[in-house]
Scaffold this active site. Structure first.
Site, mmCIF file in Angstrom:
data_model
loop_
_atom_site.group_PDB
_atom_site.id
_atom_site.type_symbol
_atom_site.label_atom_id
_atom_site.label_comp_id
_atom_site.label_asym_id
_atom_site.label_seq_id
_atom_site.Cartn_x
_atom_site.Cartn_y
_atom_site.Cartn_z
ATOM 1 N N ARG A 122 44.286 44.451 38.090
ATOM 2 C CA ARG A 122 45.626 45.012 37.898
ATOM 3 C C ARG A 122 45.777 46.214 38.829
ATOM 4 N NH1 ARG A 122 46.757 40.859 36.105
ATOM 5 N NH2 ARG A 122 47.651 40.307 34.090
ATOM 6 N N ASP A 135 44.809 42.137 45.663
ATOM 7 C CA ASP A 135 45.704 41.063 45.210
ATOM 8 C C ASP A 135 46.768 41.631 44.282
ATOM 9 O OD1 ASP A 135 46.432 38.262 45.044
ATOM 10 O OD2 ASP A 135 45.753 38.369 42.955
ATOM 11 N N GLU A 157 53.781 46.852 42.153
ATOM 12 C CA GLU A 157 54.089 45.494 42.613
ATOM 13 C C GLU A 157 55.273 44.838 41.907
ATOM 14 O OE1 GLU A 157 50.342 43.503 41.406
ATOM 15 O OE2 GLU A 157 51.557 42.221 40.106
ATOM 16 N N HIS A 198 49.501 38.953 44.349
ATOM 17 C CA HIS A 198 49.074 38.543 43.001
ATOM 18 C C HIS A 198 48.955 37.012 42.930
ATOM 19 C CE1 HIS A 198 49.005 40.218 38.664
ATOM 20 N NE2 HIS A 198 48.279 39.120 38.723
HETATM 21 P P1 NAD Z 1 37.850 39.179 30.180
HETATM 22 O O1 NAD Z 1 38.515 39.726 28.965
HETATM 23 O O2 NAD Z 1 37.057 37.932 30.075
HETATM 24 O O3 NAD Z 1 36.896 40.296 30.821
HETATM 25 C C1 NAD Z 1 37.260 41.631 30.929
HETATM 26 C C2 NAD Z 1 35.987 42.448 30.836
HETATM 27 O O4 NAD Z 1 36.323 43.815 31.033
HETATM 28 C C3 NAD Z 1 35.305 42.344 29.463
HETATM 29 O O5 NAD Z 1 33.925 42.048 29.625
HETATM 30 C C4 NAD Z 1 35.507 43.719 28.861
HETATM 31 O O6 NAD Z 1 34.438 44.122 28.024
HETATM 32 C C5 NAD Z 1 35.565 44.577 30.108
HETATM 33 N N1 NAD Z 1 36.169 45.878 29.877
HETATM 34 C C6 NAD Z 1 37.084 46.247 28.934
HETATM 35 N N2 NAD Z 1 37.337 47.562 29.031
HETATM 36 C C7 NAD Z 1 36.588 48.030 30.049
HETATM 37 C C8 NAD Z 1 36.394 49.310 30.618
HETATM 38 N N3 NAD Z 1 37.051 50.367 30.149
HETATM 39 N N4 NAD Z 1 35.528 49.428 31.645
HETATM 40 C C9 NAD Z 1 34.842 48.350 32.115
HETATM 41 N N5 NAD Z 1 34.972 47.118 31.605
HETATM 42 C C10 NAD Z 1 35.823 46.957 30.586
HETATM 43 O O7 NAD Z 1 39.017 39.030 31.250
HETATM 44 P P2 NAD Z 1 39.015 38.115 32.553
HETATM 45 O O8 NAD Z 1 39.609 36.792 32.223
HETATM 46 O O9 NAD Z 1 37.702 38.171 33.220
HETATM 47 O O10 NAD Z 1 40.105 38.875 33.417
HETATM 48 C C11 NAD Z 1 39.840 40.145 33.976
HETATM 49 C C12 NAD Z 1 41.141 40.728 34.510
HETATM 50 O O11 NAD Z 1 41.583 39.946 35.629
HETATM 51 C C13 NAD Z 1 42.302 40.660 33.524
HETATM 52 O O12 NAD Z 1 42.347 41.817 32.740
HETATM 53 C C14 NAD Z 1 43.513 40.555 34.400
HETATM 54 O O13 NAD Z 1 44.055 41.836 34.566
HETATM 55 C C15 NAD Z 1 42.981 40.078 35.741
HETATM 56 N N6 NAD Z 1 43.531 38.796 36.176
HETATM 57 C C16 NAD Z 1 44.129 38.736 37.409
HETATM 58 C C17 NAD Z 1 44.618 37.539 37.872
HETATM 59 C C18 NAD Z 1 45.254 37.429 39.244
HETATM 60 O O14 NAD Z 1 45.905 36.432 39.540
HETATM 61 N N7 NAD Z 1 45.067 38.403 40.123
HETATM 62 C C19 NAD Z 1 44.549 36.401 37.072
HETATM 63 C C20 NAD Z 1 43.922 36.495 35.830
HETATM 64 C C21 NAD Z 1 43.412 37.699 35.379
#
Ligand code: NAD
Length: 325
Positions: free
Chosen positions: A229, A253, A258, A290
């Protein structure tokens, strides 16, 4: 038949939502869901929205007043929803996982492009400029990659990096014992990593976690990759780091401002965002709009899970993928 208002529709959304939908009347709106457009929800049974819709108090109030009980996000993140306002008034469903591979592979694509200067080489050779000057990269083999957030995407990304022979270290607020990742504290990750990739959610705690102070702790020439994000990074500090050379390259990305720009064509319009304009102009910055999720597999999964979520909710009043708020 339940009527669903679908916001921020792009042609690629309709392909698989239309293919998989058997149950709902889907009305596609191109505009984003926000305080200006939320009156459109009147008469619908539910709403489908996406990452850059601005679901603030006005939107939630309107849904509640118009008896629209459910908001199905066709994404995993929900930082764009005023969840406090939604609590007890609008149920929120989401797609917690659709293809971690899509996003993780895109993060690696950004690294490879930046490192091996593919974006530069592509333009040069199209002009029959076969010079190699200033195209030197480095081996990823043997480098240290710091993964912040070792959830579904972070873990797939770590696996990809290990495939390149990199040493992977990770930081997570909630480290997972079974991830196979060597966990370190954030300070150590900043100090040791040649490449840092962000895969944690945007929360109050992670907002601007990459800032002047954290960049100061990093290695000279560090690569920063953000497919998570935009607001995880304080953009002015990133720009300053790129200018000084402290940050060797940035693959973005996502971008903190954005929401009014990404997914739209501004190619003939002066974009009034000076930081973005400078970032775009830098040879060691790649910005994608994105799009890390944008694979056929992910889009199919998003459509199928979003529709199943709504179906489950309307049939039973509950949903496995409901956000607990
Ligand atoms: P997920 O929930 O499986 O993993 C997120 C991880 O972050 C978890 O292990 C959690 O414990 C950890 N976390 C939470 N708070 C934290 C902190 N303060 N410091 C460090 N780690 C922390 O999520 P995911 O499916 O792996 O997705 C991760 C991120 O990717 C999402 O939050 C989303 O913002 C982003 N995303 C982007 C796209 C894109 O198209 N660019 C698509 C999907 C997801």
């Amino acid at each position: 038949m339940k009527r669903i208002a679908f916001f921020d529709t792009k042609p690629y959304d309709k392909i698989w939502f239309d293919e998989y939908n058997e149950e709902f009347e889907l009305d596609y709106y191109e505009g984003k869901l926000n305080r200006k457009t939320c009156k459109l929800v009147k008469g619908y049974d539910g709403v489908i929205a996406f990452v850059n819709d601005d679901i603030d108090k006005t939107v939630i109030d309107t849904m509640y007043e118009e008896n629209v009980p459910v908001l199905a996000m066709r994404c995993s993140g929900y930082n764009n929803i005023d969840t406090k306002e939604a609590k007890g008034r609008v149920r929120i469903l989401r797609v917690p996982a659709y293809s971690p591979h899509a996003v993780a592979e895109h993060a690696m694509a950004l690294i490879l492009t930046l490192n091996r200067k593919i974006h530069k080489a592509y333009i040069r050779t199209r002009d029959f400029n076969f010079s190699l000057n200033r195209l030197i990269g480095f081996d990823i083999y043997g480098k240290t990659v710091g993964v912040i957030g070792t959830g579904q995407i972070g873990r797939v990304f770590a696996q990809i990096c290990r495939g390149f022979g990199a040493e992977v270290i990770g930081y997570d607020r909630y480290p997972a014992e079974d991830s196979g990742i060597q966990y370190v504290d954030l300070e150590t990750l900043f100090q040791k990593s040649d490449i840092i990739s962000l895969h944690c959610p945007l929360t109050k705690e992670t907002h601007h976690m990459i800032n002047k102070d954290s960049i100061a702790k990093m290695k000279h020439g560090v690569y920063i990759i953000n497919t998570s994000r935009g607001s995880l990074i304080e953009s002015q500090s990133l720009l300053d780091g790129l200018t000084s050379g402290k940050v060797g390259a940035a693959g973005l990305d996502v971008y903190e401002e954005e929401s009014d720009l990404f997914y739209e064509d501004y190619s003939n319009i002066v974009v009034k965002d000076d930081i973005l304009s400078i970032l775009v102009s830098r040879p060691n910055v790649i910005i994608t709009s994105h799009q890390a999720f944008l694979t056929e597999e992910a889009l199919k999964s998003i459509a199928s899970i979003t529709l199943t979520n709504l179906s489950e909710y309307f049939q039973s009043g509950t949903c496995t993928n409901e956000l607990k708020i």
